[in-house]
Design an enzyme around this catalytic site. Structure first.
Site, PDB file in Angstrom:
ATOM      1  N   ARG A 195      -5.813   1.435  -8.711  1.00 28.86           N
ATOM      2  CA  ARG A 195      -5.907   2.638  -7.873  1.00 28.86           C
ATOM      3  C   ARG A 195      -5.778   3.917  -8.689  1.00 28.86           C
ATOM      4  O   ARG A 195      -4.971   4.028  -9.594  1.00 28.86           O
ATOM      5  CB  ARG A 195      -4.814   2.624  -6.809  1.00 28.86           C
ATOM      6  CG  ARG A 195      -4.773   3.946  -6.035  1.00 28.86           C
ATOM      7  CD  ARG A 195      -4.052   3.861  -4.752  1.00 28.86           C
ATOM      8  NE  ARG A 195      -2.661   3.485  -4.926  1.00 28.86           N
ATOM      9  CZ  ARG A 195      -1.838   3.276  -3.917  1.00 28.86           C
ATOM     10  NH1 ARG A 195      -2.284   3.390  -2.670  1.00 28.86           N
ATOM     11  NH2 ARG A 195      -0.596   2.945  -4.132  1.00 28.86           N
ATOM     12  N   ARG A 200       8.117  -2.673  -3.537  1.00 31.49           N
ATOM     13  CA  ARG A 200       7.447  -2.207  -2.309  1.00 31.49           C
ATOM     14  C   ARG A 200       7.086  -3.394  -1.415  1.00 31.49           C
ATOM     15  O   ARG A 200       7.208  -3.312  -0.198  1.00 31.49           O
ATOM     16  CB  ARG A 200       6.206  -1.375  -2.653  1.00 31.49           C
ATOM     17  CG  ARG A 200       6.583   0.041  -3.098  1.00 31.49           C
ATOM     18  CD  ARG A 200       5.503   0.668  -3.953  1.00 31.49           C
ATOM     19  NE  ARG A 200       4.270   0.871  -3.248  1.00 31.49           N
ATOM     20  CZ  ARG A 200       3.081   0.931  -3.842  1.00 31.49           C
ATOM     21  NH1 ARG A 200       2.971   0.779  -5.145  1.00 31.49           N
ATOM     22  NH2 ARG A 200       1.995   1.150  -3.127  1.00 31.49           N
ATOM     23  N   ARG A 237       8.063   2.602   9.491  1.00 34.85           N
ATOM     24  CA  ARG A 237       8.205   1.558   8.488  1.00 34.85           C
ATOM     25  C   ARG A 237       9.421   0.678   8.744  1.00 34.85           C
ATOM     26  O   ARG A 237       9.648  -0.275   8.011  1.00 34.85           O
ATOM     27  CB  ARG A 237       8.457   2.209   7.121  1.00 34.85           C
ATOM     28  CG  ARG A 237       7.284   2.860   6.502  1.00 34.85           C
ATOM     29  CD  ARG A 237       6.630   1.858   5.627  1.00 34.85           C
ATOM     30  NE  ARG A 237       6.583   2.132   4.224  1.00 34.85           N
ATOM     31  CZ  ARG A 237       5.716   2.913   3.637  1.00 34.85           C
ATOM     32  NH1 ARG A 237       4.893   3.654   4.307  1.00 34.85           N
ATOM     33  NH2 ARG A 237       5.672   2.958   2.330  1.00 34.85           N
ATOM     34  N   ARG A 272      -0.334   6.520  -9.481  1.00 39.23           N
ATOM     35  CA  ARG A 272       0.937   6.813  -8.808  1.00 39.23           C
ATOM     36  C   ARG A 272       2.115   6.206  -9.565  1.00 39.23           C
ATOM     37  O   ARG A 272       2.016   5.103 -10.091  1.00 39.23           O
ATOM     38  CB  ARG A 272       0.895   6.284  -7.378  1.00 39.23           C
ATOM     39  CG  ARG A 272       0.606   7.381  -6.368  1.00 39.23           C
ATOM     40  CD  ARG A 272       0.300   6.869  -5.009  1.00 39.23           C
ATOM     41  NE  ARG A 272       1.307   5.959  -4.470  1.00 39.23           N
ATOM     42  CZ  ARG A 272       1.255   5.444  -3.246  1.00 39.23           C
ATOM     43  NH1 ARG A 272       0.254   5.770  -2.451  1.00 39.23           N
ATOM     44  NH2 ARG A 272       2.179   4.630  -2.821  1.00 39.23           N
ATOM     45  N   LYS A 275      -4.492   1.735   4.232  1.00 33.53           N
ATOM     46  CA  LYS A 275      -4.086   2.652   5.304  1.00 33.53           C
ATOM     47  C   LYS A 275      -4.578   4.073   5.013  1.00 33.53           C
ATOM     48  O   LYS A 275      -5.197   4.703   5.869  1.00 33.53           O
ATOM     49  CB  LYS A 275      -2.541   2.690   5.432  1.00 33.53           C
ATOM     50  CG  LYS A 275      -1.910   1.347   5.741  1.00 33.53           C
ATOM     51  CD  LYS A 275      -0.392   1.459   5.864  1.00 33.53           C
ATOM     52  CE  LYS A 275       0.336   1.838   4.587  1.00 33.53           C
ATOM     53  NZ  LYS A 275       0.249   0.848   3.500  1.00 33.53           N
TER      54      LYS A 275
HETATM   55  P1  AP5 Z   1      -4.986   2.731  -0.103  1.00 34.87           P
HETATM   56  O1  AP5 Z   1      -5.835   3.229   1.002  1.00 34.87           O
HETATM   57  O2  AP5 Z   1      -4.451   3.725  -1.069  1.00 34.87           O
HETATM   58  O3  AP5 Z   1      -3.818   1.795   0.462  1.00 34.87           O
HETATM   59  P2  AP5 Z   1      -2.538   2.137   1.326  1.00 34.87           P
HETATM   60  O4  AP5 Z   1      -2.438   1.113   2.396  1.00 34.87           O
HETATM   61  O5  AP5 Z   1      -2.539   3.558   1.730  1.00 34.87           O
HETATM   62  O6  AP5 Z   1      -1.422   1.796   0.253  1.00 34.87           O
HETATM   63  P3  AP5 Z   1      -0.159   2.642  -0.238  1.00 34.87           P
HETATM   64  O7  AP5 Z   1       0.162   2.120  -1.609  1.00 34.87           O
HETATM   65  O8  AP5 Z   1      -0.359   4.094  -0.076  1.00 34.87           O
HETATM   66  O9  AP5 Z   1       0.906   2.127   0.751  1.00 34.87           O
HETATM   67  P4  AP5 Z   1       2.400   2.259   0.626  1.00 34.87           P
HETATM   68  O10 AP5 Z   1       2.775   1.856   1.996  1.00 34.87           O
HETATM   69  O11 AP5 Z   1       3.003   1.472  -0.469  1.00 34.87           O
HETATM   70  O12 AP5 Z   1       2.632   3.776   0.157  1.00 34.87           O
HETATM   71  P5  AP5 Z   1       3.053   5.128   0.912  1.00 34.87           P
HETATM   72  O13 AP5 Z   1       2.372   6.245   0.247  1.00 34.87           O
HETATM   73  O14 AP5 Z   1       2.948   4.988   2.366  1.00 34.87           O
HETATM   74  O15 AP5 Z   1      -5.846   1.635  -0.907  1.00 34.87           O
HETATM   75  C1  AP5 Z   1      -5.316   0.990  -2.060  1.00 34.87           C
HETATM   76  C2  AP5 Z   1      -6.418   0.813  -3.127  1.00 34.87           C
HETATM   77  O16 AP5 Z   1      -7.396  -0.083  -2.629  1.00 34.87           O
HETATM   78  C3  AP5 Z   1      -7.168   2.088  -3.491  1.00 34.87           C
HETATM   79  O17 AP5 Z   1      -7.487   2.043  -4.848  1.00 34.87           O
HETATM   80  C4  AP5 Z   1      -8.437   2.021  -2.623  1.00 34.87           C
HETATM   81  O18 AP5 Z   1      -9.517   2.723  -3.205  1.00 34.87           O
HETATM   82  C5  AP5 Z   1      -8.689   0.519  -2.578  1.00 34.87           C
HETATM   83  N1  AP5 Z   1      -9.296   0.066  -1.327  1.00 34.87           N
HETATM   84  C6  AP5 Z   1      -8.993   0.445  -0.068  1.00 34.87           C
HETATM   85  N2  AP5 Z   1      -9.746  -0.215   0.833  1.00 34.87           N
HETATM   86  C7  AP5 Z   1     -10.542  -1.047   0.104  1.00 34.87           C
HETATM   87  C8  AP5 Z   1     -11.555  -2.002   0.456  1.00 34.87           C
HETATM   88  N3  AP5 Z   1     -11.899  -2.229   1.733  1.00 34.87           N
HETATM   89  N4  AP5 Z   1     -12.170  -2.684  -0.551  1.00 34.87           N
HETATM   90  C9  AP5 Z   1     -11.831  -2.449  -1.850  1.00 34.87           C
HETATM   91  N5  AP5 Z   1     -10.890  -1.562  -2.241  1.00 34.87           N
HETATM   92  C10 AP5 Z   1     -10.258  -0.871  -1.274  1.00 34.87           C
HETATM   93  O19 AP5 Z   1       4.607   5.184   0.557  1.00 34.87           O
HETATM   94  C11 AP5 Z   1       5.020   5.432  -0.765  1.00 34.87           C
HETATM   95  C12 AP5 Z   1       6.540   5.557  -0.808  1.00 34.87           C
HETATM   96  O20 AP5 Z   1       6.943   6.710  -0.036  1.00 34.87           O
HETATM   97  C13 AP5 Z   1       7.322   4.408  -0.205  1.00 34.87           C
HETATM   98  O21 AP5 Z   1       7.518   3.361  -1.144  1.00 34.87           O
HETATM   99  C14 AP5 Z   1       8.623   5.101   0.181  1.00 34.87           C
HETATM  100  O22 AP5 Z   1       9.434   5.336  -0.941  1.00 34.87           O
HETATM  101  C15 AP5 Z   1       8.134   6.443   0.701  1.00 34.87           C
HETATM  102  N6  AP5 Z   1       7.817   6.408   2.136  1.00 34.87           N
HETATM  103  C16 AP5 Z   1       6.603   6.721   2.712  1.00 34.87           C
HETATM  104  N7  AP5 Z   1       6.666   6.602   4.038  1.00 34.87           N
HETATM  105  C17 AP5 Z   1       7.943   6.210   4.332  1.00 34.87           C
HETATM  106  C18 AP5 Z   1       8.616   5.892   5.536  1.00 34.87           C
HETATM  107  N8  AP5 Z   1       7.988   5.974   6.726  1.00 34.87           N
HETATM  108  N9  AP5 Z   1       9.921   5.517   5.464  1.00 34.87           N
HETATM  109  C19 AP5 Z   1      10.564   5.438   4.285  1.00 34.87           C
HETATM  110  N10 AP5 Z   1       9.978   5.709   3.097  1.00 34.87           N
HETATM  111  C20 AP5 Z   1       8.669   6.097   3.122  1.00 34.87           C
HETATM  112 MG    MG Z   2      -1.366   5.227   1.254  1.00 40.18          MG
END
Ligand code: AP5
Ligand code: MG
Length: 216
Positions: free
Chosen positions: A129, A173, A90, A162, A15
């Site tokens: 990552r 997660r 979410r 992270r 994402k």
């Molecule tokens: P990346 O692009 O970083 O993936 P992502 O989908 O953004 O994954 P996240 O881990 O950020 O998602 P998340 O939902 O757990 O975390 P968030 O920050 O939202 O890609 C991942 C890896 O793959 C990277 O190394 C990248 O280089 C690689 N990659 C990407 N595409 C690729 C491809 N095509 N081929 C090969 N490699 C590839 O949330 C974190 C925390 O914040 C949550 O747990 C919660 O505590 C809080 N939070 C955030 N939003 C909310 C909400 N709305 N409500 C409640 N709590 C929230």
């Molecule tokens: Mg992300």
């Protein structure tokens, strides 16, 4: 054309990676609640202190905390021409709150993109990552390494792992995603806005699929 986009997908689906590219391509901001919460945690604000324990454990932060954050962000001038929501909504209550906020602003979501990646691939991606603490950019030691080892291509900051990319936090997660976020697929299918995108493949290939899904 006003592009109001929502990216859905499990942890590690790409994402953030794709939202950053879509933002550059369409000239609209990436609105990542994860990045906003991590910035608040780094700055030690009351919001950051409240969110920290949940985030480090891989649990969702309470709805009311993130809803207020997004409402404020979408009201800003740079989001008038559109936005890409990354990591929000979410939960069903967050999706309902988003609907109300957009209605209040006289806006409507254009498309919800569900980026699908099998769990084994998600684990491989999260395991390697590297994240930029400053601009939120994601790299991967094997798949998408930075040009200079350990440093962000765009801002030069030292890349970090992270806090929630530890195995226990990753499992939590996934549980949170399956219990609370996956039901949004049904929710948005009923609105007719959902488009499914295969998230496996080279970054640019996945980006092309997303852009085509938007044009369809
Ligand atoms: P990346 O692009 O970083 O993936 P992502 O989908 O953004 O994954 P996240 O881990 O950020 O998602 P998340 O939902 O757990 O975390 P968030 O920050 O939202 O890609 C991942 C890896 O793959 C990277 O190394 C990248 O280089 C690689 N990659 C990407 N595409 C690729 C491809 N095509 N081929 C090969 N490699 C590839 O949330 C974190 C925390 O914040 C949550 O747990 C919660 O505590 C809080 N939070 C955030 N939003 C909310 C909400 N709305 N409500 C409640 N709590 C929230
Ligand atoms: Mg992300």
């Amino acid at each position: 054309m006003e592009r109001n986009l929502i990216l859905l997908g499990a942890p590690g689906a790409g994402k953030g990676t794709q939202a950053q590219r879509l933002a550059a391509r369409f000239g609209i901001p990436q609105v990542s609640t994860g990045d906003m919460l991590r910035a608040a945690r780094r700055e030690g604000t009351p919001l950051g202190k409240k969110a920290e324990g949940f985030m480090n454990a891989g649990q969702l932060v309470p709805d009311e905390v993130v809803i207020g954050l997004v409402e404020e962000r979408l009201g800003k001038a740079d989001a008038k021409g559109g936005f890409i929501l990354d990591g929000f909504p979410r939960t069903i209550p967050q999706a309902q709150a988003l609907g109300a906020v957009l209605q209040k602003l006289g806006r409507a979501p254009l498309a919800v993109l569900d980026v699908q990646v099998p769990e084994a691939t998600l684990l491989e991606r999260l395991g390697g990552r590297l994240s930029c603490p400053k601009d939120g950019a994601s790299y991967h030691v094997k798949f998408t390494p930075p040009k200079k080892p350990g440093l962000c291509d765009t801002c030069g900051s030292a890349l970090q792992t992270r806090a929630d990319d530890r195995p226990e936090a990753i499992s939590q997660r996934f549980r949170e995603y399956n219990d609370k976020t996956a039901p949004l697929v049904d929710y948005y299918t009923k609105t007719g806005l959902l488009r499914t995108v295969d998230g496996v493949g080279e970054l640019e290939v996945v980006l092309g699929r997303i852009v085509r899904a938007l044009e369809a």
